[in-house]
Design a protein around this motif. Structure first.
Motif, short mmCIF file in Angstrom:
data_model
loop_
_atom_site.label_atom_id
_atom_site.label_comp_id
_atom_site.label_asym_id
_atom_site.label_seq_id
_atom_site.Cartn_x
_atom_site.Cartn_y
_atom_site.Cartn_z
N LEU A 51 89.45 2.68 14.35
CA LEU A 51 88.30 1.95 14.86
C LEU A 51 88.49 1.51 16.30
O LEU A 51 87.53 1.56 17.08
N ALA A 52 89.69 1.10 16.67
CA ALA A 52 89.93 0.64 18.05
C ALA A 52 89.66 1.76 19.06
O ALA A 52 89.00 1.54 20.08
N ASN A 53 90.15 2.96 18.76
CA ASN A 53 89.93 4.11 19.64
C ASN A 53 88.44 4.44 19.72
O ASN A 53 87.90 4.70 20.80
N PHE A 54 87.77 4.43 18.57
CA PHE A 54 86.33 4.70 18.53
C PHE A 54 85.56 3.67 19.38
O PHE A 54 84.73 4.04 20.20
N THR A 55 85.87 2.39 19.16
CA THR A 55 85.15 1.32 19.87
C THR A 55 85.34 1.44 21.37
O THR A 55 84.38 1.32 22.14
N LYS A 56 86.58 1.70 21.81
CA LYS A 56 86.85 1.85 23.24
C LYS A 56 86.10 3.05 23.82
O LYS A 56 85.47 2.95 24.87
N SER A 57 86.15 4.17 23.13
CA SER A 57 85.46 5.38 23.60
C SER A 57 83.96 5.16 23.65
O SER A 57 83.29 5.57 24.60
N PHE A 58 83.44 4.50 22.62
CA PHE A 58 81.99 4.24 22.56
C PHE A 58 81.58 3.32 23.71
O PHE A 58 80.58 3.58 24.39
N ARG A 59 82.36 2.26 23.95
CA ARG A 59 82.04 1.33 25.02
C ARG A 59 82.13 2.02 26.38
O ARG A 59 81.31 1.76 27.27
N ASP A 60 83.11 2.89 26.56
CA ASP A 60 83.25 3.62 27.82
C ASP A 60 82.02 4.48 28.10
O ASP A 60 81.58 4.60 29.24
N LYS A 61 81.45 5.08 27.05
CA LYS A 61 80.30 5.97 27.22
C LYS A 61 78.98 5.21 27.33
O LYS A 61 78.13 5.54 28.16
N TYR A 62 78.78 4.22 26.48
CA TYR A 62 77.48 3.55 26.39
C TYR A 62 77.45 2.13 26.96
O TYR A 62 76.41 1.48 26.93
N ASN A 63 78.59 1.63 27.45
CA ASN A 63 78.69 0.28 28.03
C ASN A 63 78.28 -0.82 27.07
O ASN A 63 77.77 -1.86 27.48
#
Length: 74
Positions: A51-63
């Motif tokens: 989940l941590a990797n997903f959340t970071k990647s998601f935030r990087d893409k969608y802010n």
């Protein structure tokens, strides 16, 4: 660099790994809007192992975090 990777990068202006990650995140965004599945389940369904990797990647893409994305899209 393999010829596949070179040709792919030339065609899509991105590495195969980045392209696949972007597609996974787009699918996750769709699922966050369309389903009530847990965010952890969506992350796993889209090929993210934690989940941590997903959340970071998601935030990087969608802010925005996945949970806030879901709230805003409703």
């Amino acid at each position: 660099m393999s010829s596949f990777k070179r040709e792919f990068t030339k065609l899509y202006n991105d590495s195969p790994a980045n392209y696949i990650k972007a597609k996974r995140l787009e699918k996750a965004a769709e699922l966050l809007q369309a389903s009530d599945n847990r965010i952890t389940d969506i992350a796993l369904d889209c090929g993210f192992n934690d989940l941590a990797n997903f959340t970071k990647s998601f935030r990087d893409k969608y802010n925005v975090t996945p949970s806030n994305y879901r709230l805003k899209s409703r």
